[in-house]
Design a protein around this motif. Structure first.
Motif, PDB file in Angstrom:
ATOM      1  N   VAL A  78       0.853  -1.187   0.000  1.00 59.00           N
ATOM      2  CA  VAL A  78       0.000   0.000   0.000  1.00 59.00           C
ATOM      3  C   VAL A  78       0.891   1.240   0.000  1.00 59.00           C
ATOM      4  CG1 VAL A  78      -1.779   1.271   1.254  1.00 59.00           C
ATOM      5  CG2 VAL A  78      -1.835  -1.228   1.223  1.00 59.00           C
ATOM      6  N   GLU A  79       0.677   2.126  -0.981  1.00 62.45           N
ATOM      7  CA  GLU A  79       1.428   3.380  -1.087  1.00 62.45           C
ATOM      8  C   GLU A  79       1.102   4.310   0.074  1.00 62.45           C
ATOM      9  OE1 GLU A  79       0.692   5.774  -4.626  1.00 62.45           O
ATOM     10  OE2 GLU A  79       1.618   4.212  -5.830  1.00 62.45           O
ATOM     11  N   GLY A  80       2.101   5.007   0.555  1.00 64.36           N
ATOM     12  CA  GLY A  80       1.889   6.052   1.553  1.00 64.36           C
ATOM     13  C   GLY A  80       1.447   5.537   2.912  1.00 64.36           C
ATOM     14  N   ILE A  81       1.754   4.300   3.199  1.00 68.94           N
ATOM     15  CA  ILE A  81       1.295   3.704   4.457  1.00 68.94           C
ATOM     16  C   ILE A  81       2.025   4.334   5.648  1.00 68.94           C
ATOM     17  CG2 ILE A  81       2.925   1.797   4.367  1.00 68.94           C
ATOM     18  CD1 ILE A  81       0.703   0.027   5.504  1.00 68.94           C
ATOM     19  N   LYS A  82       1.262   4.687   6.664  1.00 69.12           N
ATOM     20  CA  LYS A  82       1.813   5.200   7.911  1.00 69.12           C
ATOM     21  C   LYS A  82       1.910   4.092   8.948  1.00 69.12           C
ATOM     22  CE  LYS A  82      -0.127   9.757   7.111  1.00 69.12           C
ATOM     23  NZ  LYS A  82      -1.252  10.634   7.419  1.00 69.12           N
ATOM     24  N   MET A  83       0.919   3.161   8.889  1.00 72.64           N
ATOM     25  CA  MET A  83       0.869   2.088   9.880  1.00 72.64           C
ATOM     26  C   MET A  83      -0.081   1.013   9.377  1.00 72.64           C
ATOM     27  SD  MET A  83      -0.306   2.385  13.897  1.00 72.64           S
ATOM     28  CE  MET A  83      -1.874   3.135  13.527  1.00 72.64           C
TER      29      MET A  83
END
Length: 149
Positions: A78-83
């Protein structure tokens, strides 16, 4: 891939992991970590007298391999995943024991990818953990992961 691009793959097998050995050392370490020292997992001599013919991995050890198998797979990230967090499971079936020394891998089929809130995506995958050289898989489960982007 964006969450939306992954969601468009609903119903498809989206990843396969590398093979990983379920060594006796790994089984023993799991027994120590969980306190589950049943002889079928750790006593090679007694386990030889069972229908398994030797020690077997704990079912929960096999299930707990999902994060490792996923990380070592070609499943789209998943692109741009923070957590990302494990959210739970809908179904889990332990179908076939994993004998010590056997190798396992996972096949991951996307069942659903839904935006629950802005930037929070819930992914449900059917995960089949195969045992190398065997017809029946070790387990099949529906696993849910929450992604925060």
């Amino acid at each position: 891939m964006t969450p939306q691009e992954i969601a468009a793959k609903k119903g498809e097998t989206i990843g396969t992991s590398e093979w990983v050995e379920m060594s006796q050392e790994r089984i023993n370490q799991f027994a120590d970590a969980t306190g589950d020292h049943q002889f079928i997992h750790i006593d090679e001599e007694k386990a030889k007298m069972t229908p398994f013919g030797g020690t077997i991995a704990h079912g929960f050890l096999t299930l707990s391999m999902i994060p490792y198998l996923t990380a070592n797979s070609d499943v789209p990230r998943v692109e741009g995943i923070k957590m990302a967090v494990n959210y739970g499971g809908n179904k889990t079936r332990f179908i076939n024991p994993v004998r010590s020394g056997k190798r396992i891998r996972s096949q991951m089929k996307l069942l659903d990818m839904t935006e629950k809130r802005s930037g929070q995506w819930q992914q449900t995958m059917e995960i089949t953990i195969e045992i190398e050289g065997e017809d029946k898989p070790a387990l099949i489960c529906e696993w849910i992961t929450m992604y925060f982007v």
